[in-house]
Design a protein around this motif. Sequence first.
Motif, PDB file in Angstrom:
ATOM      1  N   ASN A 188     -35.008  64.210  18.056  1.00  0.00           N
ATOM      2  CA  ASN A 188     -33.909  63.887  17.206  1.00  0.00           C
ATOM      3  C   ASN A 188     -32.845  63.242  18.114  1.00  0.00           C
ATOM      4  O   ASN A 188     -32.697  63.203  19.059  1.00  0.00           O
ATOM      5  CB  ASN A 188     -33.280  64.952  16.665  1.00  0.00           C
ATOM      6  N   ALA A 189     -32.302  62.023  17.118  1.00  0.00           N
ATOM      7  CA  ALA A 189     -31.248  61.392  17.762  1.00  0.00           C
ATOM      8  C   ALA A 189     -30.248  60.777  16.663  1.00  0.00           C
ATOM      9  O   ALA A 189     -30.689  60.931  15.485  1.00  0.00           O
ATOM     10  CB  ALA A 189     -31.969  60.033  18.400  1.00  0.00           C
ATOM     11  N   ALA A 190     -29.018  60.528  16.996  1.00  0.00           N
ATOM     12  CA  ALA A 190     -28.047  59.816  16.226  1.00  0.00           C
ATOM     13  C   ALA A 190     -27.607  58.757  17.072  1.00  0.00           C
ATOM     14  O   ALA A 190     -27.569  58.733  18.196  1.00  0.00           O
ATOM     15  CB  ALA A 190     -26.982  60.746  15.723  1.00  0.00           C
ATOM     16  N   ALA A 191     -27.022  57.804  16.408  1.00  0.00           N
ATOM     17  CA  ALA A 191     -26.369  56.470  17.006  1.00  0.00           C
ATOM     18  C   ALA A 191     -25.299  55.845  16.399  1.00  0.00           C
ATOM     19  O   ALA A 191     -25.368  56.041  14.936  1.00  0.00           O
ATOM     20  CB  ALA A 191     -27.483  55.486  17.199  1.00  0.00           C
ATOM     21  N   THR A 192     -24.707  55.031  17.091  1.00  0.00           N
ATOM     22  CA  THR A 192     -23.331  54.171  16.195  1.00  0.00           C
ATOM     23  C   THR A 192     -23.359  53.074  17.060  1.00  0.00           C
ATOM     24  O   THR A 192     -24.234  52.752  18.167  1.00  0.00           O
ATOM     25  CB  THR A 192     -22.360  55.055  16.194  1.00  0.00           C
ATOM     26  N   THR A 193     -22.333  52.202  16.698  1.00  0.00           N
ATOM     27  CA  THR A 193     -22.131  50.809  17.327  1.00  0.00           C
ATOM     28  C   THR A 193     -20.934  50.703  18.195  1.00  0.00           C
ATOM     29  O   THR A 193     -20.039  51.523  17.684  1.00  0.00           O
ATOM     30  CB  THR A 193     -22.263  49.926  16.225  1.00  0.00           C
ATOM     31  N   ILE A 194     -20.755  49.839  18.888  1.00  0.00           N
ATOM     32  CA  ILE A 194     -19.437  49.454  19.649  1.00  0.00           C
ATOM     33  C   ILE A 194     -19.118  48.043  19.563  1.00  0.00           C
ATOM     34  O   ILE A 194     -20.144  47.160  20.317  1.00  0.00           O
ATOM     35  CB  ILE A 194     -19.539  49.951  21.300  1.00  0.00           C
ATOM     36  N   ARG A 195     -18.404  47.527  18.718  1.00  0.00           N
ATOM     37  CA  ARG A 195     -17.967  45.996  18.318  1.00  0.00           C
ATOM     38  C   ARG A 195     -17.017  45.824  19.230  1.00  0.00           C
ATOM     39  O   ARG A 195     -15.589  46.247  18.642  1.00  0.00           O
ATOM     40  CB  ARG A 195     -18.069  45.936  16.776  1.00  0.00           C
ATOM     41  N   PHE A 196     -17.047  45.113  20.255  1.00  0.00           N
ATOM     42  CA  PHE A 196     -15.850  45.034  21.177  1.00  0.00           C
ATOM     43  C   PHE A 196     -15.484  43.229  21.132  1.00  0.00           C
ATOM     44  O   PHE A 196     -14.460  42.931  21.610  1.00  0.00           O
ATOM     45  CB  PHE A 196     -16.025  45.312  22.505  1.00  0.00           C
ATOM     46  N   VAL A 197     -16.406  42.467  20.776  1.00  0.00           N
ATOM     47  CA  VAL A 197     -16.221  41.383  20.398  1.00  0.00           C
ATOM     48  C   VAL A 197     -16.655  40.642  18.908  1.00  0.00           C
ATOM     49  O   VAL A 197     -17.472  41.301  18.486  1.00  0.00           O
ATOM     50  CB  VAL A 197     -16.611  40.069  21.469  1.00  0.00           C
ATOM     51  N   GLU A 198     -15.907  39.828  18.434  1.00  0.00           N
ATOM     52  CA  GLU A 198     -16.259  39.208  16.913  1.00  0.00           C
ATOM     53  C   GLU A 198     -17.533  38.558  16.978  1.00  0.00           C
ATOM     54  O   GLU A 198     -18.420  38.604  16.231  1.00  0.00           O
ATOM     55  CB  GLU A 198     -15.256  38.778  16.312  1.00  0.00           C
ATOM     56  N   LEU A 231     -24.667  49.350  21.619  1.00  0.00           N
ATOM     57  CA  LEU A 231     -25.358  50.818  20.759  1.00  0.00           C
ATOM     58  C   LEU A 231     -25.251  52.025  21.592  1.00  0.00           C
ATOM     59  O   LEU A 231     -25.762  51.847  22.697  1.00  0.00           O
ATOM     60  CB  LEU A 231     -26.596  50.346  20.261  1.00  0.00           C
ATOM     61  N   LEU A 232     -24.638  52.918  20.905  1.00  0.00           N
ATOM     62  CA  LEU A 232     -24.382  54.271  21.725  1.00  0.00           C
ATOM     63  C   LEU A 232     -25.354  55.265  20.954  1.00  0.00           C
ATOM     64  O   LEU A 232     -25.183  55.625  19.735  1.00  0.00           O
ATOM     65  CB  LEU A 232     -22.872  54.504  21.743  1.00  0.00           C
ATOM     66  N   SER A 233     -26.237  56.024  21.728  1.00  0.00           N
ATOM     67  CA  SER A 233     -27.029  57.105  20.807  1.00  0.00           C
ATOM     68  C   SER A 233     -26.630  58.411  21.800  1.00  0.00           C
ATOM     69  O   SER A 233     -26.783  58.552  22.889  1.00  0.00           O
ATOM     70  CB  SER A 233     -28.282  56.474  20.718  1.00  0.00           C
ATOM     71  N   ILE A 234     -27.211  59.518  20.991  1.00  0.00           N
ATOM     72  CA  ILE A 234     -27.579  60.664  21.571  1.00  0.00           C
ATOM     73  C   ILE A 234     -29.091  61.118  21.341  1.00  0.00           C
ATOM     74  O   ILE A 234     -29.282  60.864  20.229  1.00  0.00           O
ATOM     75  CB  ILE A 234     -26.540  61.896  21.391  1.00  0.00           C
ATOM     76  N   SER A 235     -29.813  61.609  22.030  1.00  0.00           N
ATOM     77  CA  SER A 235     -31.014  62.008  21.684  1.00  0.00           C
ATOM     78  C   SER A 235     -31.528  63.500  22.543  1.00  0.00           C
ATOM     79  O   SER A 235     -31.151  63.563  23.658  1.00  0.00           O
ATOM     80  CB  SER A 235     -31.980  61.021  21.945  1.00  0.00           C
TER      81      SER A 235
END
Length: 267
Positions: free
Chosen positions: A211-221, A227-231
């Motif tokens: 199982n996993a979850a993820a989100t984004t890191i937007r540091f420049v336009e 992309l950061l995830s845990i699994s």
Amino acid sequence: MTEFEAEGENAGDRHFVTSLQRGLRVITAYGPDDRALSNQALAERTGLPRSTVARFTHTLHKLGYLVHHARASGYSLAPRVIELSRAALVSTGIGELARPSMEALSELGPFSVALGVASDGGIRYLELARRPEAIVLNLDVGALVPVLQTAIGRAYLSALSETRRAALLRRLKAEEPALYDAQAPLLVAEMERYQSEGYVTSFGCWWPELNAAATTIRFVEDGDPLLLSISGLSSVLTPEKVCGEYAAALMNSARVIEGRMRRRYSE
């Protein structure tokens, strides 16, 4: 933006150097377990004609980015490529800025924390943090994971513009139609979750026990997000734990890294 997307999207841009893009595609075709690859193997991976690949490998060999192995009739990446990646990691500060938050996040539970970026139709791991008991799959930095069935890939798709997402989905469907049809309903639901809650999940969609979850890191336009995830094992990283506890910690870590990266780029 992946190499395949770039060529199609910039077809009418007179400043876009297609030959450079294709040469870079040859370099990024190598995976972490690859040694020597023949021109034919590289042609199959890149979608380029074998004759075109042969010219690129010859040039890259002359420039010191590939090593030629006569006995194997193939090429491997040369140490000079490592210098390019090392320079990129140092100049962006990704490792030093992300590592503390990733290690802190990994201490919250028996799961792996991965930082990735879109690469050649998949997601490439840039950094990993995990406790020894959290190792589920034998993946390391440099591993390339798929898009459709992973949380980290779904986070990337969710962050794309509609035009770029549609183009990438068309390509993925053409490559593996059965897999696409199976994952499409879940992908729609996860993109809706991303819009409302800021993260996506994958429960047993890549490996049954993962199982996993993820989100984004937007540091420049201008550019793709990190992309950061845990699994982790489905027995411990349950949907209830993810949605009720770990997702908030994941997104908080992403925002901390994002803030550090934005400050770095504004200096």
